[in-house]
Design an enzyme around this catalytic site. Sequence first.
Site, PDB file in Angstrom:
ATOM      1  N   TYR A  81       0.833  -1.203   0.000  1.00  0.00           N
ATOM      2  CA  TYR A  81       0.000   0.000   0.000  1.00  0.00           C
ATOM      3  C   TYR A  81       0.870   1.256   0.000  1.00  0.00           C
ATOM      4  O   TYR A  81       0.574   2.229  -0.671  1.00  0.00           O
ATOM      5  CB  TYR A  81      -0.948   0.018   1.208  1.00  0.00           C
ATOM      6  CG  TYR A  81      -1.954   1.144   1.104  1.00  0.00           C
ATOM      7  CD1 TYR A  81      -3.150   0.964   0.409  1.00  0.00           C
ATOM      8  CD2 TYR A  81      -1.688   2.401   1.659  1.00  0.00           C
ATOM      9  CE1 TYR A  81      -4.045   2.004   0.268  1.00  0.00           C
ATOM     10  CE2 TYR A  81      -2.587   3.436   1.523  1.00  0.00           C
ATOM     11  CZ  TYR A  81      -3.771   3.241   0.829  1.00  0.00           C
ATOM     12  OH  TYR A  81      -4.666   4.269   0.683  1.00  0.00           O
ATOM     13  N   PHE A 133      -6.838  21.973 -24.317  1.00  0.00           N
ATOM     14  CA  PHE A 133      -7.131  20.552 -24.446  1.00  0.00           C
ATOM     15  C   PHE A 133      -8.389  20.283 -23.623  1.00  0.00           C
ATOM     16  O   PHE A 133      -8.612  20.924 -22.593  1.00  0.00           O
ATOM     17  CB  PHE A 133      -5.968  19.661 -23.997  1.00  0.00           C
ATOM     18  CG  PHE A 133      -6.290  18.215 -24.207  1.00  0.00           C
ATOM     19  CD1 PHE A 133      -6.331  17.690 -25.492  1.00  0.00           C
ATOM     20  CD2 PHE A 133      -6.631  17.390 -23.153  1.00  0.00           C
ATOM     21  CE1 PHE A 133      -6.694  16.371 -25.708  1.00  0.00           C
ATOM     22  CE2 PHE A 133      -6.989  16.063 -23.370  1.00  0.00           C
ATOM     23  CZ  PHE A 133      -7.023  15.559 -24.656  1.00  0.00           C
ATOM     24  N   THR A 134      -9.193  19.326 -24.052  1.00  0.00           N
ATOM     25  CA  THR A 134     -10.533  19.120 -23.484  1.00  0.00           C
ATOM     26  C   THR A 134     -10.522  18.983 -21.964  1.00  0.00           C
ATOM     27  O   THR A 134     -11.123  19.792 -21.259  1.00  0.00           O
ATOM     28  CB  THR A 134     -11.168  17.870 -24.118  1.00  0.00           C
ATOM     29  OG1 THR A 134     -10.261  16.773 -23.955  1.00  0.00           O
ATOM     30  CG2 THR A 134     -11.449  18.080 -25.593  1.00  0.00           C
ATOM     31  N   ASP A 224       2.104  20.738 -20.150  1.00  0.00           N
ATOM     32  CA  ASP A 224       1.383  19.504 -20.417  1.00  0.00           C
ATOM     33  C   ASP A 224       2.388  18.674 -21.201  1.00  0.00           C
ATOM     34  O   ASP A 224       2.579  18.881 -22.400  1.00  0.00           O
ATOM     35  CB  ASP A 224       0.104  19.764 -21.221  1.00  0.00           C
ATOM     36  CG  ASP A 224      -0.653  18.473 -21.459  1.00  0.00           C
ATOM     37  OD1 ASP A 224      -0.002  17.418 -21.572  1.00  0.00           O
ATOM     38  OD2 ASP A 224      -1.891  18.510 -21.548  1.00  0.00           O
ATOM     39  N   LYS A 267       0.441   8.170 -23.213  1.00  0.00           N
ATOM     40  CA  LYS A 267       0.959   8.562 -24.523  1.00  0.00           C
ATOM     41  C   LYS A 267       2.452   8.248 -24.591  1.00  0.00           C
ATOM     42  O   LYS A 267       2.830   7.093 -24.681  1.00  0.00           O
ATOM     43  CB  LYS A 267       0.681  10.054 -24.764  1.00  0.00           C
ATOM     44  CG  LYS A 267      -0.753  10.431 -25.131  1.00  0.00           C
ATOM     45  CD  LYS A 267      -1.810  10.129 -24.135  1.00  0.00           C
ATOM     46  CE  LYS A 267      -3.131  10.752 -24.450  1.00  0.00           C
ATOM     47  NZ  LYS A 267      -3.560  11.791 -23.531  1.00  0.00           N
ATOM     48  N   ARG A 391     -12.452  15.990 -34.012  1.00  0.00           N
ATOM     49  CA  ARG A 391     -11.855  17.074 -33.245  1.00  0.00           C
ATOM     50  C   ARG A 391     -12.306  18.358 -33.926  1.00  0.00           C
ATOM     51  O   ARG A 391     -11.651  18.860 -34.829  1.00  0.00           O
ATOM     52  CB  ARG A 391     -10.317  16.969 -33.213  1.00  0.00           C
ATOM     53  CG  ARG A 391      -9.803  16.033 -32.131  1.00  0.00           C
ATOM     54  CD  ARG A 391     -10.212  16.507 -30.756  1.00  0.00           C
ATOM     55  NE  ARG A 391      -9.714  15.689 -29.656  1.00  0.00           N
ATOM     56  CZ  ARG A 391     -10.462  15.270 -28.635  1.00  0.00           C
ATOM     57  NH1 ARG A 391     -11.769  15.505 -28.613  1.00  0.00           N
ATOM     58  NH2 ARG A 391      -9.937  14.613 -27.640  1.00  0.00           N
ATOM     59  N   PHE A 458     -18.345  15.099 -26.509  1.00  0.00           N
ATOM     60  CA  PHE A 458     -17.931  14.264 -27.642  1.00  0.00           C
ATOM     61  C   PHE A 458     -17.826  12.790 -27.268  1.00  0.00           C
ATOM     62  O   PHE A 458     -17.987  11.925 -28.117  1.00  0.00           O
ATOM     63  CB  PHE A 458     -16.579  14.752 -28.194  1.00  0.00           C
ATOM     64  CG  PHE A 458     -15.488  14.818 -27.165  1.00  0.00           C
ATOM     65  CD1 PHE A 458     -15.358  15.927 -26.349  1.00  0.00           C
ATOM     66  CD2 PHE A 458     -14.604  13.759 -27.008  1.00  0.00           C
ATOM     67  CE1 PHE A 458     -14.363  15.979 -25.385  1.00  0.00           C
ATOM     68  CE2 PHE A 458     -13.602  13.805 -26.047  1.00  0.00           C
ATOM     69  CZ  PHE A 458     -13.489  14.923 -25.231  1.00  0.00           C
TER      70      PHE A 458
HETATM   71  C1  LIG Z   1      -4.605  12.623 -23.109  1.00  0.00           C
HETATM   72  C2  LIG Z   1      -4.260  14.003 -22.775  1.00  0.00           C
HETATM   73  C3  LIG Z   1      -4.539  14.540 -21.512  1.00  0.00           C
HETATM   74  C4  LIG Z   1      -5.348  13.801 -20.457  1.00  0.00           C
HETATM   75  O1  LIG Z   1      -4.744  12.644 -20.071  1.00  0.00           O
HETATM   76  P1  LIG Z   1      -5.570  11.306 -19.670  1.00  0.00           P
HETATM   77  O2  LIG Z   1      -4.507  10.339 -19.340  1.00  0.00           O
HETATM   78  O3  LIG Z   1      -6.387  10.922 -20.855  1.00  0.00           O
HETATM   79  O4  LIG Z   1      -6.426  11.661 -18.511  1.00  0.00           O
HETATM   80  C5  LIG Z   1      -4.109  15.818 -21.262  1.00  0.00           C
HETATM   81  N1  LIG Z   1      -3.463  16.561 -22.191  1.00  0.00           N
HETATM   82  C6  LIG Z   1      -3.210  16.091 -23.409  1.00  0.00           C
HETATM   83  C7  LIG Z   1      -2.496  16.950 -24.411  1.00  0.00           C
HETATM   84  C8  LIG Z   1      -3.590  14.812 -23.753  1.00  0.00           C
HETATM   85  O5  LIG Z   1      -3.352  14.354 -24.986  1.00  0.00           O
END
Ligand SMILES: *Cc1c(COP(=O)(O)O)cnc(C)c1O
Length: 488
Positions: A81, A133-134, A224, A267, A391, A458
């Site tokens: 943990y 970004f969303t 980011d 990513k 998009r 979306f």
């Molecule tokens: C995917 C993404 C996020 C959010 O990350 P999650 O792991 O999907 O929560 C934030 N910023 C960018 C540019 C992304 O591509």
Amino acid sequence: MSEPDGKQPSRRSWAEPYKIKVVEPLKMTTPEQRRRAIAEAGFNTFLLRSEDVYIDLLTDSGTGAMSDNQWAGMMLGDEAYAGSRNFYNLEATVREYYGFRHVIPTHQGRGAEHILSQIAVHDGDFVPGNMYFTTTRLHQELAGGQFVDVVIDEAHDPENEHPFKGNVDLDKLKRLIDKVGAKRIPYFCLHTTVNMGGGQPVSMDNIRETSHLCHNHGIRVFLDATRAVENAYFIKVRDAAFHDVSIVAILLQICSFADGCTMSGKKDCLVNIGGFLALNDDDLADEARNMVVIYEGLHTYGGMAGRDMEAMARGIVESVQFDHVRARVGQVEYLGERLIQAGVPVMRPVGGHGVFVDAKAFLPHVPQSQFPAQALAAALYVDSGVRGMERGAVSAGRDAITGENRLPKLELVRLTLPRRVYTQAHMDVTAESIVDLWDKRDRICGLEFTYEPKYLRFFRARFKPTIGAEILRDQDAPTPGAQPSTTR
Ligand SMILES: *Cc1c(COP(=O)(O)O)cnc(C)c1O
């Protein structure tokens, strides 16, 4: 085969720096099955079952293939943990490659965004960034902030060939600081690369200048860093000053201009789940740890299993190898080039993680209020079982203040390439289908909502065609009430 100067080999062909050890069979579907599947999914590719998809280019998020070394690491998960050894390995790895002092694991990127927004953004604040970004913007808004786009104008022009289209417009940023005052700006959110702009990179000069401008006003800079490795690759190949500098060194230099980062490990870090928040400031890191235990998990796992932290640590090391990132971006460029050669309108230059088809130019007969990118993504699925995503206006959502639909300049279908998953033949099949659709684009109509969720619509929105019942009409089918085409 690696070229130390970072240039693409011009004569010899080259291939992926790995071979395949495990395969996952794909289901082949008929056009009839796909018509039924997309109608059941409300013409939203997010609502398709993945087993009905042939080539899945929905996203590069968590869809990559792990290496044998990462899978081996999964067996070394320390599922304690508290204080798992995999956490310490992850922490050391992030420090080594990203250079930030404090590492706070989260279940994925938005977990880090949530925590950063909650501890840094206050009611009435403004958060500038190089495009939204969303999930990032929504967390800023939920914390009481307002996102302000200060990306260069070129980023909104799909045909502009600017090599660093993700750059910050420093004049726009200065004007914002003059207008609202630095005290109302808790931090600058610097996307490396810019996802919504087509995976476009930011130049090192621009990162440095943005950082200096912000820091001179006492404004922090958070990256980011989701695709910062791909950004580092573009700096290496597009900026002569960096041709001989390693990806590792470039990445560290990018991060040296920031005060921390949010990261979606799904990513660049080559894992299926995971993320982190990294910070240099001790007090801020302490606040973040207070938050992570509420929303994610203890500060030494943050919603991740020990084995997942191990896989991410190993993925980070693999992600910064030049041959890996060249093959990754190279595959994206291969698909993009095939489409460009056939005259299909795509975002130029082709970005790091996907090819973005310009749906406004593809379907000029579909007004933006009828969601041309959503329609094109649905038609592509019907044609070949390839799944992309919208998009454009659907993703942009409604204005937080006026409640009106946002109609962004860019209306795109994103074909995102999972890392180390598909072959060149899959890219050929994808390109052939899109070129085919380009020739029969008159047969694609627009869409209207039948269900619109309140947040991040979306993901779960449902639609119906504006004409008839099919998104892609048969050649001989009558076109009920069709508007005259303007395309040829
Ligand atoms: C995917 C993404 C996020 C959010 O990350 P999650 O792991 O999907 O929560 C934030 N910023 C960018 C540019 C992304 O591509």
